[in-house]
Design a protein around this motif. Structure first.
Motif, short mmCIF file in Angstrom:
data_model
loop_
_atom_site.label_atom_id
_atom_site.label_comp_id
_atom_site.label_asym_id
_atom_site.label_seq_id
_atom_site.Cartn_x
_atom_site.Cartn_y
_atom_site.Cartn_z
N TYR A 1 -45.97 -50.13 30.64
CA TYR A 1 -45.05 -50.19 29.50
C TYR A 1 -45.78 -49.86 28.22
O TYR A 1 -46.93 -50.27 28.00
CB TYR A 1 -44.43 -51.59 29.40
CG TYR A 1 -43.47 -51.71 28.25
CD1 TYR A 1 -43.84 -52.37 27.07
CD2 TYR A 1 -42.21 -51.13 28.30
CE1 TYR A 1 -42.97 -52.44 26.00
CE2 TYR A 1 -41.34 -51.20 27.23
CZ TYR A 1 -41.72 -51.87 26.09
OH TYR A 1 -40.86 -51.94 25.03
N ASP A 2 -45.12 -49.12 27.34
CA ASP A 2 -45.70 -48.76 26.05
C ASP A 2 -44.73 -49.17 24.95
O ASP A 2 -43.57 -48.77 24.96
CB ASP A 2 -45.93 -47.24 26.01
CG ASP A 2 -46.47 -46.78 24.68
OD1 ASP A 2 -45.99 -45.75 24.17
OD2 ASP A 2 -47.36 -47.47 24.14
N LEU A 3 -45.23 -49.97 24.00
CA LEU A 3 -44.34 -50.50 22.97
C LEU A 3 -43.92 -49.42 21.97
O LEU A 3 -42.82 -49.46 21.43
CB LEU A 3 -45.06 -51.64 22.24
CG LEU A 3 -44.25 -52.45 21.24
CD1 LEU A 3 -43.02 -53.04 21.91
CD2 LEU A 3 -45.09 -53.56 20.66
N ARG A 4 -44.78 -48.43 21.75
CA ARG A 4 -44.48 -47.43 20.71
C ARG A 4 -43.28 -46.58 21.13
O ARG A 4 -42.36 -46.36 20.36
CB ARG A 4 -45.71 -46.54 20.50
CG ARG A 4 -45.55 -45.50 19.41
CD ARG A 4 -46.80 -44.67 19.28
NE ARG A 4 -47.03 -43.86 20.46
CZ ARG A 4 -46.51 -42.65 20.65
NH1 ARG A 4 -45.75 -42.10 19.74
NH2 ARG A 4 -46.77 -41.98 21.76
N THR A 5 -43.29 -46.10 22.37
CA THR A 5 -42.19 -45.26 22.83
C THR A 5 -41.06 -46.08 23.46
O THR A 5 -39.99 -45.54 23.76
CB THR A 5 -42.67 -44.24 23.88
OG1 THR A 5 -43.39 -44.95 24.88
CG2 THR A 5 -43.57 -43.18 23.28
N GLN A 6 -41.32 -47.38 23.69
CA GLN A 6 -40.37 -48.28 24.36
C GLN A 6 -39.93 -47.73 25.72
O GLN A 6 -38.77 -47.84 26.12
CB GLN A 6 -39.15 -48.55 23.46
CG GLN A 6 -39.54 -49.33 22.23
CD GLN A 6 -38.34 -49.80 21.41
OE1 GLN A 6 -37.20 -49.52 21.74
NE2 GLN A 6 -38.62 -50.51 20.34
N THR A 7 -40.87 -47.09 26.39
CA THR A 7 -40.62 -46.59 27.75
C THR A 7 -41.84 -46.92 28.60
O THR A 7 -42.84 -47.42 28.10
CB THR A 7 -40.43 -45.06 27.79
OG1 THR A 7 -41.57 -44.45 27.17
CG2 THR A 7 -39.18 -44.62 27.06
N TYR A 8 -41.74 -46.62 29.89
CA TYR A 8 -42.87 -46.81 30.80
C TYR A 8 -43.60 -45.48 30.92
O TYR A 8 -43.03 -44.49 31.38
CB TYR A 8 -42.37 -47.27 32.18
CG TYR A 8 -41.85 -48.69 32.17
CD1 TYR A 8 -40.54 -48.97 31.82
CD2 TYR A 8 -42.69 -49.76 32.48
CE1 TYR A 8 -40.07 -50.26 31.79
CE2 TYR A 8 -42.22 -51.06 32.46
CZ TYR A 8 -40.90 -51.30 32.11
OH TYR A 8 -40.43 -52.59 32.07
N HIS B 1 -35.89 -44.42 30.98
CA HIS B 1 -36.88 -45.36 30.45
C HIS B 1 -38.27 -45.09 31.02
O HIS B 1 -39.20 -45.85 30.80
CB HIS B 1 -36.46 -46.81 30.73
CG HIS B 1 -35.26 -47.22 29.96
ND1 HIS B 1 -34.34 -48.12 30.44
CD2 HIS B 1 -34.82 -46.85 28.74
CE1 HIS B 1 -33.38 -48.28 29.54
NE2 HIS B 1 -33.66 -47.52 28.51
N SER C 1 -54.41 -38.38 16.02
CA SER C 1 -55.48 -39.36 16.18
C SER C 1 -54.93 -40.53 16.98
O SER C 1 -53.93 -41.13 16.62
CB SER C 1 -55.98 -39.84 14.81
OG SER C 1 -54.95 -40.53 14.14
N TYR C 2 -55.55 -40.82 18.11
CA TYR C 2 -55.05 -41.86 19.01
C TYR C 2 -56.22 -42.43 19.79
O TYR C 2 -57.03 -41.68 20.33
CB TYR C 2 -54.01 -41.26 19.97
CG TYR C 2 -53.47 -42.23 20.97
CD1 TYR C 2 -53.90 -42.22 22.29
CD2 TYR C 2 -52.54 -43.19 20.60
CE1 TYR C 2 -53.42 -43.12 23.21
CE2 TYR C 2 -52.05 -44.10 21.52
CZ TYR C 2 -52.49 -44.06 22.82
OH TYR C 2 -52.01 -44.96 23.73
#
Lengths: 197, 465
Positions: free
Chosen positions: B205-212, B317, B243-244
Motif C-alpha cells: 500500500y502507498d499513501l501518496r497514490t492511495q493505491t497498492y 486500486h 526526486s524520490y
C-alpha cells in the motif's frame, strides 16, 4: 529458513501453505494472515521481507495485544496523487488532519440535529452497557500453539469436573462422540485421556 | 475324500480361466518358521547411503535436464528452417498480400523475446521452425487505423479486439505491435495482463497514490519497455526533475536512463514507471502504442488480491491496472498513439464482464438485463472503447497458406492434398485455432496403405496382416 514461534518454515514453500504448519492455523486463517501483512498468494517463504517476517512473528506471539489494522484510504476515480517529493510524514499528517476535520464536521452535524455523538449514546442503552459487536475477523480471537492446547485441556477438565458423559469417556480412554466400541476403537484407546494435550 | 472335496470347492470358487494345480505352494507365502529364500537380506550397498532424504527435491539431480541451446554446437542439432517466407514489414500491409504468411524475424529489440507472448502463441512458435503468422483482411484494416492514429491523440483510437475463442485476437494484437515497432513507434505490450491481478506479484500500500503498488511487476515492465524501445527513449528527455527516496533525476535526463534506473531497483520502480508514463503523455514527437492482451481481466470487479481487512482489492486500486484503465478510458492520453486491447474469450477465472459487453455491444454467452450487476466505476472506465470484431473464420485463401506453411514444416502425418485440407477446414469451421491445433496437428490420419499388386494372396496386398 525462516523461524516463526520456534517452527522452521522451509524456504521453498508457499508462505500461505507454510503458515499452516503452526498448530491452530489452517488454510483460511493462513490466508487471512497473509492478507493482513500484504503477502500475495504465490509468495514463497524466501521472498518474505524481514519486515513481514518480524511483523508476523510479533503478531503470532501475542495476537491479542496487536494493534488493529488502520483503514487505508483508497483512490477515487478522479483522484490525482501528490508529487513524489512529498514525504510519508507529511502525507500522514495531512491524512490525520483531514480525518479529524471530517470527524468534527460529523459531530457538529449530529449536535445540530439534536442527536448526541455516538460514544455517549452507547453507554446509556437501558442502564446497561450495550453488548459489543462481535468482530468478524478471526484474527482478533486467534489462539495458537500452547494457548490452544491449554484451552483444549481446560475443556476436557471442565467436562470431567461437571461429571458429564464426555468427561467420563475421556477418563476411560474410550470414544467420546458415540462411535462403536465392539470393534474399532483403537485410536480412542490410544489417544483419549484427561491430560491429552 | 474330505481333502479332495475341499480342493474341488476351492477350484470352483476361483474365477474361470485360472489353472488349478494340486500341491503347489506359491512363493509369495513362505511356510511358517522359515525365511523367504527370495527376500534379499542384509545387503548393504556402500554406493548408495541410507539417506532418507535422498529422493527429496533438493538432492535429486533429476532424470533429465535440458541443455542450454547455446551449448548445442553439433551441426546436426542446429536449428534449420525449411521455411522461406518474406519477413514482416509495414510495406507488406496491402490488399494483394492478404493470405500471405510472413515471418517475425529476430531483431535486437525483438518484442516476442522481451515482452513475451500469450501461452498458446508461445507453444505454436515453439512447434514451428520460424515464428510467423498470416496476413488477413482484418490486419490490413488495423494497419490503416494505426496509420491514421499516428497523428491523433490516443483517446480517439481505443479499440478492443473481440470474437469467439480461437479466432485470432492475440495474433492480430501481436501483428499490430510488430507493425508499430517497425514504424518506429514506442510500444508497450502486455501479453498476459492476468498476471497483474491474480495475486502472483508483490503488492504494497502507498499513501501518496492511495493505491497498492506492484514494485516487482513495475520493475519487470520497465526493463521490457527499455529493451524494446531503447533507441526511441534515448531521444526523449524529462521535462521536470524527479526526486524520490534519496534518488534524484534532473530535468534533462533521457527517458532511457530513467527507465534503466527504475528497472534495477524495485524500491523506486513504481514511481519511475509513473513518471515515464507522464513524460510519454507530454511528448508529441513519437506515437505510443499500448497493447494489452487478457484485457477483460482488469475489468473484473474483484482481483485475487486481498487487503489487510480481507476484502478483495479492486483493479482500479492496484497501481498498474489503474494506469491501463486510465489510458483505456481516455482519462490519460498520449498526444499521438493508440490503445488496443484483446479479450480472452474463454477464461473462467476472469470472464468478460457486463460493463465491457455493454460498451462494446457484444452479445455474450448469458442473457443480460438492466438488473444485472454492473459497477458504475468500471462503466466509467469502459466509456468510449470501440469494438473491433475479428472475423471468426479463416477465408479459404488464408487457411490454405497456413496449411501450406505447416505442410512445409513437416507437421502433417497424412499425405497433403486438397481432400485433407478441405476436410480439416470443414471440421474446424474455419476457426483458426481449431484448424491448426485440432485439424493439422491433432489429426490421426496417417499415410494411406500402399497396394502391393504382385502378391498372390489378396489379403496381403494392402499389407494389412
Amino acid at each position: 529458513m525462516v523461524h516463526i514461534l520456534g517452527i522452521n518454515l522451509p524456504d521453498n514453500q508457499l508462505a500461505r501453505f507454510a503458515l499452516t504448519s503452526i498448530y491452530g492455523v489452517g488454510p483460511h486463517l493462513s490466508h487471512r494472515l497473509c492478507a493482513r501483512f500484504q503477502i500475495h498468494d504465490k509468495c514463497r517463504v524466501r521472498d518474505l521481507t524481514p519486515f513481514q517476517t518480524t511483523a508476523l512473528s510479533s503478531f503470532l506471539q501475542s495476537p491479542k495485544t496487536a494493534l488493529p489494522v488502520a483503514q487505508y484510504p483508497l483512490a477515487s476515480i478522479n483522484f490525482i496523487p501528490r508529487p513524489p517529493s512529498k514525504s510519508i510524514q507529511e502525507l500522514q499528517a495531512e491524512l490525520n488532519a483531514a480525518r479529524a476535520a471530517q470527524k468534527q464536521k460529523r459531530d457538529e452535524k449530529l449536535q445540530k440535529m439534536g442527536k448526541l455523538p455516538v460514544e455517549n449514546a452507547k453507554a446509556k442503552v437501558g442502564g446497561r452497557k450495550a453488548p459489543e459487536k462481535k468482530s468478524r475477523d478471526p484474527l482478533t480471537e486467534l489462539r495458537i500453539e500452547s494457548e490452544l492446547r491449554r484451552e483444549i485441556r481446560e475443556n476436557i477438565a471442565h467436562q470431567r469436573l461437571i461429571g458429564s458423559y464426555v468427561g467420563r469417556r475421556h477418563a476411560m480412554h474410550l470414544p467420546v462422540r458415540g462411535q462403536r466400541t465392539q470393534t474399532n476403537a483403537k485410536t480412542a484407546r490410544k489417544l483419549n485421556s484427561l491430560d491429552r494435550w | 475324500m474330505v481333502l479332495a472335496l475341499s480342493r474341488a470347492s476351492l477350484c470352483r470358487s476361483l474365477p474361470q480361466g485360472t489353472v488349478c494345480l494340486p500341491n503347489v505352494r506359491t512363493y509369495a507365502n513362505t511356510p511358517p518358521g522359515q525365511q523367504s529364500p527370495f527376500k534379499i537380506q542384509n545387503v548393504k550397498s556402500s554406493a548408495t547411503p541410507k539417506n532418507k532424504k535422498a529422493f527429496s527435491r533438493k538432492n535429486r539431480i533429476g532424470a533429465f535436464r535440458s541443455m542450454n541451446p547455446s551449448q548445442l554446437t553439433v551441426p546436426v542439432l542446429q536449428p534449420r528452417s525449411s521455411l522461406s517466407m518474406p519477413s514482416f514489414k509495414p510495406e507488406l500491409m496491402t490488399e494483394n498480400m492478404i493470405g500471405q504468411v510472413v515471418a517475425f524475424n529476430q531483431t535486437p529489440n525483438d518484442p516476442i523475446k522481451y515482452f513475451g507472448t500469450p501461452k498458446n502463441m508461445l507453444l505454436e512458435f515453439r512447434l514451428l521452425s520460424q515464428r510467423c503468422s498470416v496476413i488477413r483482411n482484418i490486419t490490413i484494416l488495423t494497419a490503416e487505423e494505426l496509420n491514421s492514429a499516428a497523428s491523433e491523440p490516443s483517446h480517439k483510437t481505443r479499440y478492443v479486439l473481440t470474437g469467439p475463442s480461437g479466432c485470432g485476437k492475440s495474433f492480430l494484437l501481436l501483428q499490430a505491435v510488430q507493425y508499430c515497432l517497425a514504424k518506429e513507434w514506442i510500444v508497450i505490450y502486455i501479453p498476459r495482463a492476468k498476471t497483474m491481478v491474480n495475486s502472483t506479484t508483490t503488492h504494497v500500500y502507498d499513501l501518496r497514490t492511495q493505491t497498492y503498488l506492484q514494485p516487482n511487476y513495475a520493475q519487470q515492465t520497465l526493463r521490457r519497455i527499455l529493451e524494446v524501445n531503447s533507441a526511441n527513449l534515448q531521444t526523449l528527455t524529462m521535462r521536470d526533475g524527479l526526486s524520490y527516496d534519496r534518488r534524484s533525476f534532473s530535468s534533462g535526463t533521457t527517458l532511457a536512463q530513467l527507465a534503466s534506473a527504475g528497472s534495477k531497483d524495485p524500491a523506486i520502480s513504481s514511481v519511475v514507471l509513473e513518471t515515464l508514463l507522464t513524460e510519454l503523455c507530454r511528448q508529441s514527437k513519437i506515437p505510443v502504442l499500448l497493447a494489452v492482451d487478457d484485457f477483460q481481466s482488469i475489468y473484473n470487479q474483484k482481483t485475487s488480491y486481498r487487503d489487510p481487512h480481507f476484502s478483495a482489492i479492486r483493479p482500479y486500486h492496484l497501481a498498474i491496472p489503474r494506469f491501463i484503465l486510465e489510458f483505456a478510458s481516455g482519462k490519460r492520453s498520449f498526444p499521438k498513439g493508440a490503445i488496443i486491447g484483446a479479450l480472452t474469450a474463454a477464461d473462467p477465472a476472469f470472464p468478460v464482464t457486463n460493463e465491457l459487453m455493454d460498451e462494446l455491444g457484444v452479445p455474450g454467452v448469458h442473457p443480460r438485463s438492466p438488473y444485472s450487476k454492473r459497477s458504475k466505476i468500471l462503466q466509467e472506465y469502459a466509456r468510449g472503447l470501440r469494438n473491433l470484431p475479428v472475423p471468426t473464420e479463416f477465408s479459404p485463401r488464408e487457411a490454405a497458406s497456413v496449411f501450406e506453411t505447416w505442410m512445409r514444416d513437416n507437421a502433417l502425418t497424412a499425405p497433403a492434398n486438397d481432400e485433407l485440407f478441405l476436410a480439416k477446414y470443414t471440421e474446424s469451421a474455419g476457426n483458426p485455432k481449431a484448424f491448426v491445433w485440432q485439424g493439422i496437428l491433432g489429426t490421426l490420419e496417417g499415410a494411406a496403405p500402399v497396394v502391393n499388386e504382385s502378391t498372390s494372396w489378396p489379403q496381403l496386398r494392402e499389407g494389412r496382416i
